[in-house]
Write a protein that holds these residues in place. Structure first.
Motif, short mmCIF file in Angstrom:
data_model
loop_
_atom_site.label_atom_id
_atom_site.label_comp_id
_atom_site.label_asym_id
_atom_site.label_seq_id
_atom_site.Cartn_x
_atom_site.Cartn_y
_atom_site.Cartn_z
N ASN A 105 89.82 -51.72 56.02
CA ASN A 105 91.02 -51.37 55.26
C ASN A 105 91.41 -49.93 55.57
OD1 ASN A 105 93.11 -52.02 53.43
ND2 ASN A 105 92.01 -51.06 51.72
N GLY A 106 91.30 -49.56 56.86
CA GLY A 106 91.52 -48.19 57.26
C GLY A 106 92.99 -47.79 57.21
N ARG A 107 93.21 -46.48 57.15
CA ARG A 107 94.56 -45.94 57.13
C ARG A 107 94.64 -44.73 58.07
NH1 ARG A 107 94.92 -50.01 54.76
NH2 ARG A 107 95.89 -50.46 52.74
N TYR A 108 95.67 -44.74 58.92
CA TYR A 108 96.03 -43.56 59.70
C TYR A 108 97.35 -43.07 59.13
CZ TYR A 108 97.01 -40.41 63.59
OH TYR A 108 97.27 -39.28 64.35
N VAL A 109 97.37 -41.84 58.63
CA VAL A 109 98.55 -41.33 57.95
C VAL A 109 99.06 -40.07 58.64
CG1 VAL A 109 99.49 -40.51 55.75
CG2 VAL A 109 97.67 -42.23 55.76
N GLY A 146 95.28 -57.70 64.52
CA GLY A 146 94.94 -58.44 63.30
C GLY A 146 95.25 -59.92 63.39
N GLY A 147 96.19 -60.28 64.26
CA GLY A 147 96.54 -61.69 64.43
C GLY A 147 97.13 -62.30 63.17
N GLU A 148 96.90 -63.59 63.00
CA GLU A 148 97.48 -64.31 61.87
C GLU A 148 96.93 -63.83 60.53
OE1 GLU A 148 97.07 -68.48 62.37
OE2 GLU A 148 98.30 -68.57 64.19
N ALA A 149 95.74 -63.27 60.53
CA ALA A 149 95.14 -62.79 59.28
C ALA A 149 95.78 -61.50 58.78
CB ALA A 149 93.64 -62.58 59.47
N GLY A 150 96.57 -60.86 59.63
CA GLY A 150 97.19 -59.59 59.26
C GLY A 150 96.35 -58.42 59.69
N PRO A 151 96.94 -57.24 59.74
CA PRO A 151 96.22 -56.05 60.23
C PRO A 151 95.04 -55.69 59.35
CG PRO A 151 98.30 -55.41 59.20
CD PRO A 151 98.31 -56.91 59.30
N LYS A 152 93.94 -55.27 60.01
CA LYS A 152 92.76 -54.81 59.28
C LYS A 152 92.87 -53.33 58.92
CE LYS A 152 89.66 -58.06 61.61
NZ LYS A 152 88.48 -58.19 62.51
N ALA A 153 93.83 -52.66 59.54
CA ALA A 153 94.07 -51.25 59.26
C ALA A 153 95.57 -51.01 59.32
CB ALA A 153 93.35 -50.36 60.28
N ALA A 154 96.01 -49.87 58.85
CA ALA A 154 97.43 -49.57 58.83
C ALA A 154 97.68 -48.14 59.27
CB ALA A 154 97.99 -49.78 57.42
N ALA A 155 98.80 -47.97 59.99
CA ALA A 155 99.27 -46.64 60.35
C ALA A 155 100.61 -46.44 59.66
CB ALA A 155 99.43 -46.51 61.86
N ALA A 156 100.74 -45.37 58.92
CA ALA A 156 101.96 -45.12 58.15
C ALA A 156 102.38 -43.67 58.28
CB ALA A 156 101.74 -45.49 56.69
N ILE A 157 103.64 -43.42 57.97
CA ILE A 157 104.21 -42.08 58.08
C ILE A 157 104.76 -41.66 56.72
CG2 ILE A 157 106.00 -40.69 59.20
CD1 ILE A 157 105.94 -42.85 61.48
N LEU A 158 104.29 -40.55 56.20
CA LEU A 158 104.84 -39.97 54.98
C LEU A 158 105.86 -38.92 55.40
CD1 LEU A 158 101.65 -39.50 52.76
CD2 LEU A 158 103.32 -41.36 52.69
N VAL A 159 107.10 -39.07 54.94
CA VAL A 159 108.19 -38.21 55.40
C VAL A 159 108.60 -37.25 54.27
CG1 VAL A 159 110.48 -38.12 56.43
CG2 VAL A 159 109.01 -40.10 56.85
N VAL A 160 108.62 -35.97 54.59
CA VAL A 160 109.07 -34.94 53.65
C VAL A 160 110.21 -34.14 54.28
CG1 VAL A 160 106.77 -34.74 52.64
CG2 VAL A 160 107.45 -33.17 54.47
N LYS A 161 110.97 -33.46 53.45
CA LYS A 161 111.95 -32.50 53.98
C LYS A 161 111.21 -31.26 54.43
CE LYS A 161 115.84 -29.57 52.57
NZ LYS A 161 116.76 -29.23 51.44
N ALA A 162 110.38 -30.76 53.55
CA ALA A 162 109.51 -29.61 53.80
C ALA A 162 108.51 -29.58 52.65
CB ALA A 162 110.30 -28.31 53.88
N LEU A 163 107.48 -28.78 52.80
CA LEU A 163 106.44 -28.70 51.78
C LEU A 163 106.51 -27.36 51.04
CD1 LEU A 163 103.45 -30.21 53.77
CD2 LEU A 163 104.76 -31.33 51.96
N VAL A 164 106.10 -27.37 49.79
CA VAL A 164 106.06 -26.16 49.00
C VAL A 164 104.74 -26.13 48.24
CG1 VAL A 164 107.23 -27.22 47.01
CG2 VAL A 164 107.33 -24.72 47.34
N PRO A 192 98.44 -53.36 50.19
CA PRO A 192 97.76 -54.01 51.32
C PRO A 192 98.19 -53.40 52.65
CG PRO A 192 98.66 -55.64 49.80
CD PRO A 192 99.21 -54.31 49.37
N ALA A 193 97.28 -53.47 53.62
CA ALA A 193 97.55 -52.90 54.94
C ALA A 193 98.84 -53.44 55.53
CB ALA A 193 96.38 -53.17 55.87
N GLU A 194 99.11 -54.72 55.34
CA GLU A 194 100.29 -55.34 55.93
C GLU A 194 101.58 -54.74 55.39
OE1 GLU A 194 101.67 -59.83 57.24
OE2 GLU A 194 100.05 -59.54 55.79
N GLU A 195 101.57 -54.30 54.12
CA GLU A 195 102.76 -53.71 53.51
C GLU A 195 102.98 -52.27 53.97
OE1 GLU A 195 102.98 -53.99 49.31
OE2 GLU A 195 102.51 -56.13 49.25
N VAL A 196 101.91 -51.58 54.27
CA VAL A 196 102.00 -50.16 54.63
C VAL A 196 102.19 -49.97 56.13
CG1 VAL A 196 100.71 -47.98 54.64
CG2 VAL A 196 100.57 -49.50 52.65
#
Length: 251
Positions: free
Chosen positions: A142-146, A185-203, A236-240
């Protein structure tokens, strides 16, 4: 790893690249609070040590460690990933917070040297961390690359050509990783997910203290970013997987 309700990462092992900056410091704190074992890396040993110590102090009993890693060296980055997995038995996440900014007053006077700098900081480090952690994230189940990105990647401005182009390239690379997770992941869906968090800028608090009258309109507080990072495990990984998760209005 067990997720006991929203925001709990009990038993998870999460690596944070670029952990010494304000966003990295907030991420270490929040991940430790959520119950994760956290391993940060940074090129600045003093900043990293301060961030690790702060997370340990704030969350007694939390396992928070730091490694000095040259993320521009693929072999060194692979060794870091392998070392984490060997020591802790798994790697459930890689949070990519390596940043940097270069800009110019106009498009015409933009130094191309800015591209060289940002290519290394914003693209090459993403390539290396994604390649190094890909296998371990899949093995975790259930890994995540962010990736933390900027709204400017979708709407470049004249003075930010190099920065926006580098961020867009980093996003494209991350989405290619997401496609790899989907296919593997095939038919079972991804075992991990890569997602992007988008900001304008950080404070962060120090910025507000330096500029007490500034509104920082549309900026994301690093504490809110840290909450969003923990939140990528709530779905779930598939949603992210393969999604840009906007923390600021779309441009």
């Amino acid at each position: 790893m067990t997720i006991n309700g929203k925001g709990s990462l009990d038993g998870a092992v999460v690596a944070v690249a670029g952990a010494g900056g304000p966003a990295g410091r907030a991420a270490l704190l929040r991940l430790a609070q959520a119950g994760a074992t956290v391993v940060g890396s940074d090129a600045d040993a003093e900043r990293l040590a301060e961030a690790v110590d702060a997370a340990r102090y704030a969350h007694g009993g939390a396992t928070v460690t730091g490694d000095i890693v040259d993320l521009l060296d693929l072999d060194a980055t692979r060794e870091w990933a392998a070392r984490i997995e060997k020591e802790f038995g798994r790697v459930d996440g890689l949070i990519h917070l390596v940043g940097g900014w270069r800009g110019s007053k106009t498009f015409a006077d933009a130094p191309l040297a800015h591209w060289d700098t940002l290519h290394d900081l914003l693209i090459r480090t993403v390539q290396h961390t994604s390649l190094a952690f890909h296998d371990a994230l899949e093995r975790a189940g259930n890994g995540r690359y962010v990736l933390i990105s900027a709204a400017g990647a979708s709407k470049p401005t004249a003075g930010n050509a190099a920065y926006a182009a580098a961020k867009a390239a980093a996003e494209a690379w991350t989405l290619a990783l997401a496609d790899a997770f989907r296919k593997e992941g095939g038919e079972a869906g991804p075992k991990a997910a890569a997602a992007i968090l988008v900001v304008k800028a950080l404070v962060h608090d120090a910025m507000r203290a330096e500029r007490p009258n500034a509104k920082f309109a549309g900026f994301t507080d690093v504490k809110d970013l840290a909450d969003a990072i923990v939140g990528v495990w709530d779905r779930p990984a598939e949603e992210v997987n393969g999604n840009r998760l906007w923390l600021t209005p779309r441009p």
